[in-house]
Design a protein around this motif. Sequence first.
Motif, mmCIF file in Angstrom:
data_model
loop_
_atom_site.group_PDB
_atom_site.id
_atom_site.type_symbol
_atom_site.label_atom_id
_atom_site.label_comp_id
_atom_site.label_asym_id
_atom_site.label_seq_id
_atom_site.Cartn_x
_atom_site.Cartn_y
_atom_site.Cartn_z
ATOM 1 N N ARG A 220 0.837 -1.195 0.000
ATOM 2 C CA ARG A 220 0.000 0.000 0.000
ATOM 3 C C ARG A 220 0.876 1.250 0.000
ATOM 4 N NH1 ARG A 220 -4.483 0.980 -1.955
ATOM 5 N NH2 ARG A 220 -5.419 -0.837 -0.961
ATOM 6 N N GLU A 221 2.003 1.168 0.664
ATOM 7 C CA GLU A 221 2.973 2.262 0.646
ATOM 8 C C GLU A 221 4.336 1.684 0.276
ATOM 9 O OE1 GLU A 221 2.911 4.216 4.389
ATOM 10 O OE2 GLU A 221 0.846 4.919 4.199
ATOM 11 N N GLY A 222 4.727 1.904 -0.970
ATOM 12 C CA GLY A 222 6.028 1.429 -1.410
ATOM 13 C C GLY A 222 5.985 0.028 -1.986
ATOM 14 N N GLY A 223 7.126 -0.645 -1.929
ATOM 15 C CA GLY A 223 7.225 -1.987 -2.481
ATOM 16 C C GLY A 223 8.362 -2.742 -1.825
ATOM 17 N N TRP A 224 8.460 -4.025 -2.130
ATOM 18 C CA TRP A 224 9.508 -4.879 -1.571
ATOM 19 C C TRP A 224 9.926 -5.859 -2.652
ATOM 20 C CZ3 TRP A 224 10.417 -10.066 -0.798
ATOM 21 C CH2 TRP A 224 11.431 -10.407 0.111
ATOM 22 N N PHE A 225 11.247 -6.151 -2.706
ATOM 23 C CA PHE A 225 11.776 -7.049 -3.728
ATOM 24 C C PHE A 225 12.935 -7.839 -3.150
ATOM 25 C CE2 PHE A 225 15.227 -7.756 -6.766
ATOM 26 C CZ PHE A 225 14.590 -8.551 -7.706
ATOM 27 N N ALA A 226 13.044 -9.100 -3.563
ATOM 28 C CA ALA A 226 14.207 -9.921 -3.212
ATOM 29 C C ALA A 226 14.410 -10.961 -4.309
ATOM 30 C CB ALA A 226 14.014 -10.601 -1.861
ATOM 31 N N GLN A 227 15.621 -11.464 -4.394
ATOM 32 C CA GLN A 227 15.936 -12.483 -5.395
ATOM 33 C C GLN A 227 16.785 -13.580 -4.762
ATOM 34 O OE1 GLN A 227 18.190 -10.700 -8.570
ATOM 35 N NE2 GLN A 227 19.775 -9.926 -7.242
ATOM 36 N N ARG A 228 16.790 -14.731 -5.442
ATOM 37 C CA ARG A 228 17.543 -15.874 -4.934
ATOM 38 C C ARG A 228 18.082 -16.670 -6.116
ATOM 39 N NH1 ARG A 228 17.919 -18.640 -0.152
ATOM 40 N NH2 ARG A 228 18.335 -20.896 -0.250
ATOM 41 N N ASP A 229 19.338 -17.053 -6.027
ATOM 42 C CA ASP A 229 19.931 -17.909 -7.052
ATOM 43 C C ASP A 229 19.423 -19.337 -6.887
ATOM 44 O OD1 ASP A 229 21.422 -15.855 -8.170
ATOM 45 O OD2 ASP A 229 23.142 -16.206 -6.852
ATOM 46 N N LEU A 230 19.213 -20.005 -8.035
ATOM 47 C CA LEU A 230 18.783 -21.403 -8.059
ATOM 48 C C LEU A 230 19.830 -22.223 -8.802
ATOM 49 C CD1 LEU A 230 15.046 -20.869 -9.123
ATOM 50 C CD2 LEU A 230 15.901 -21.267 -6.803
ATOM 51 N N PRO A 231 19.981 -23.502 -8.475
ATOM 52 C CA PRO A 231 21.006 -24.329 -9.133
ATOM 53 C C PRO A 231 20.537 -24.923 -10.466
ATOM 54 C CG PRO A 231 19.976 -25.577 -7.380
ATOM 55 C CD PRO A 231 19.368 -24.203 -7.325
ATOM 56 N N CYS A 232 20.055 -24.067 -11.386
ATOM 57 C CA CYS A 232 19.615 -24.498 -12.719
ATOM 58 C C CYS A 232 18.601 -25.637 -12.603
ATOM 59 C CB CYS A 232 20.804 -24.920 -13.586
ATOM 60 S SG CYS A 232 20.422 -24.955 -15.356
ATOM 61 N N VAL A 233 17.368 -25.284 -12.228
ATOM 62 C CA VAL A 233 16.350 -26.280 -11.910
ATOM 63 C C VAL A 233 15.058 -25.971 -12.664
ATOM 64 C CG1 VAL A 233 17.277 -26.755 -9.615
ATOM 65 C CG2 VAL A 233 15.617 -24.903 -9.910
ATOM 66 N N ASP B 75 25.722 -27.640 -11.289
ATOM 67 C CA ASP B 75 26.716 -27.017 -10.418
ATOM 68 C C ASP B 75 27.577 -28.124 -9.808
ATOM 69 O OD1 ASP B 75 28.152 -25.787 -8.402
ATOM 70 O OD2 ASP B 75 26.542 -24.370 -7.930
ATOM 71 N N MET B 76 28.852 -28.200 -10.229
ATOM 72 C CA MET B 76 29.718 -29.294 -9.795
ATOM 73 C C MET B 76 30.000 -29.226 -8.289
ATOM 74 S SD MET B 76 33.389 -28.095 -11.371
ATOM 75 C CE MET B 76 34.248 -29.436 -10.559
ATOM 76 N N PHE B 77 29.896 -28.032 -7.694
ATOM 77 C CA PHE B 77 30.182 -27.906 -6.270
ATOM 78 C C PHE B 77 28.960 -28.248 -5.410
ATOM 79 C CE2 PHE B 77 33.061 -24.915 -8.413
ATOM 80 C CZ PHE B 77 34.274 -25.451 -8.006
ATOM 81 N N LEU B 78 27.773 -28.176 -5.984
ATOM 82 C CA LEU B 78 26.559 -28.467 -5.229
ATOM 83 C C LEU B 78 26.344 -29.973 -5.083
ATOM 84 C CD1 LEU B 78 24.241 -27.041 -3.814
ATOM 85 C CD2 LEU B 78 22.954 -27.129 -5.955
ATOM 86 N N ASN B 79 26.663 -30.727 -6.135
ATOM 87 C CA ASN B 79 26.606 -32.188 -6.104
ATOM 88 C C ASN B 79 25.230 -32.701 -5.665
ATOM 89 O OD1 ASN B 79 27.639 -34.779 -6.454
ATOM 90 N ND2 ASN B 79 28.277 -34.959 -4.309
ATOM 91 N N ASP B 80 24.180 -32.159 -6.261
ATOM 92 C CA ASP B 80 22.828 -32.604 -5.895
ATOM 93 C C ASP B 80 22.120 -33.238 -7.083
ATOM 94 O OD1 ASP B 80 22.309 -30.429 -7.517
ATOM 95 O OD2 ASP B 80 20.636 -29.700 -6.304
#
Length: 417
Positions: A298-311, A357-362
């Motif tokens: 109602r007053e302003g806004g909010w934003f956020a982002q997050r990296d994903l492991p190519c999914v 992602d070779m370091f994530l190994n999932d």
Amino acid sequence: MRKPETIERLYLDFDGFFASVMQQAFPALRGRPVGVIPFETDKAKYTTVIACSKEAKARGVKNVMRTPDAQALCPDIVLVMQRPDLFRRAHNALLNEIACEIPIDTVKSIDELTCKLAPRDIRDPHALAQRLKVRIAKNVGPHITCSIGFAANRLLSKLACKMDKPNGVTVWEPEGALQYLSALPLSEISGIGGRMEQRLNRAGIHTTAQLIATQPKQMRALWGNVNGERMWYGLHGYDIQAQPTGRGMYGHGRVLPPELRKIDKARDIGRLLLTKAARRMRRDQFYASKLWLWLDLREGGWFAQRDLPCVNDDQAILTGLGALWEKARDELSRNHEIVRVGVTLLDLSPATGRQLDMFLNDDCDRQKWERITFSIDTLNRKFGKRVLSLGPWKPPPGGYAGGKISYTRIPSAEDFW
């Protein structure tokens, strides 16, 4: 670069498309000022007229106008809730009728398209326009009308199409096109928005005639890219073809009714919107490496982002969304009113070009969830649209989450599941 010596393009724009489809489908609305809204009518004072009929426009109502303002201008306006699936089916029916008269070159939006003219139609464009209008009225309905522009290229035919709305036909022969253009304000030129007009004004360009008199390289500098130069050639009647664009994101947004504007309720709608966006992404065989969550308050806004492991599976994507909502809960007070929620999947990779992602190994875990998600999608297609989902599925009032009214994107049938 070729400069046509005669008209070669048709641009067709349906008049008040969403409202006119409603008038065609519901006889009680015909001849009355109609405003299409996203919620049921008892919520009208909290929402916006997202599309209106020609009768409402004649009374000063505009698309994307607050309902109290629309009602002040037109007290007898009839507010009806959107029917996106009806609009989609009307769009497909209209395209089928048009294609019976002339091949469709490009569908620009749900209510606009362009065609290349055959020699017979170049000689007599008014006859073609009449055939199209008669076919639409006879086979779809007389309450859905269209305006048609003819010119040497797509840009000029689109501008010509605006001249005699509603239900008009305008022909701009090449030798007279610059004269027609010079009479238009800069704001009427497709591709010149408010900020671009201000930039042109600062450069001493206040009229379309002054814009036409510039040089191609100057327009390229003003735009800051090649689109300015392409605009120059388009305005001067050259055969400019739109450059193909690649898919950059998948997302959905939703204005929330008053009872869903607290963070926990908005979170449920966000999950549903993201699930819909992920389904669309999987149908097109893409993976995403980034997720955005954005909230209009109602007053302003909010934003956020997050990296994903190519999914592309629901578990990974919804887990990422859950983390963003926890961040929102930490940063926003309980009193914040969330008017609109939106989600976006981006940094896309085609399925054939995915890199883990070779370091994530999932990889083992991802393959398991991809098989589960694939099975859910398959069962939903076969047995009941949303017979299975990962977690709760709570559509908002009015439904159509992920398949809402849209000018720029044409929903598919699956978007309404």
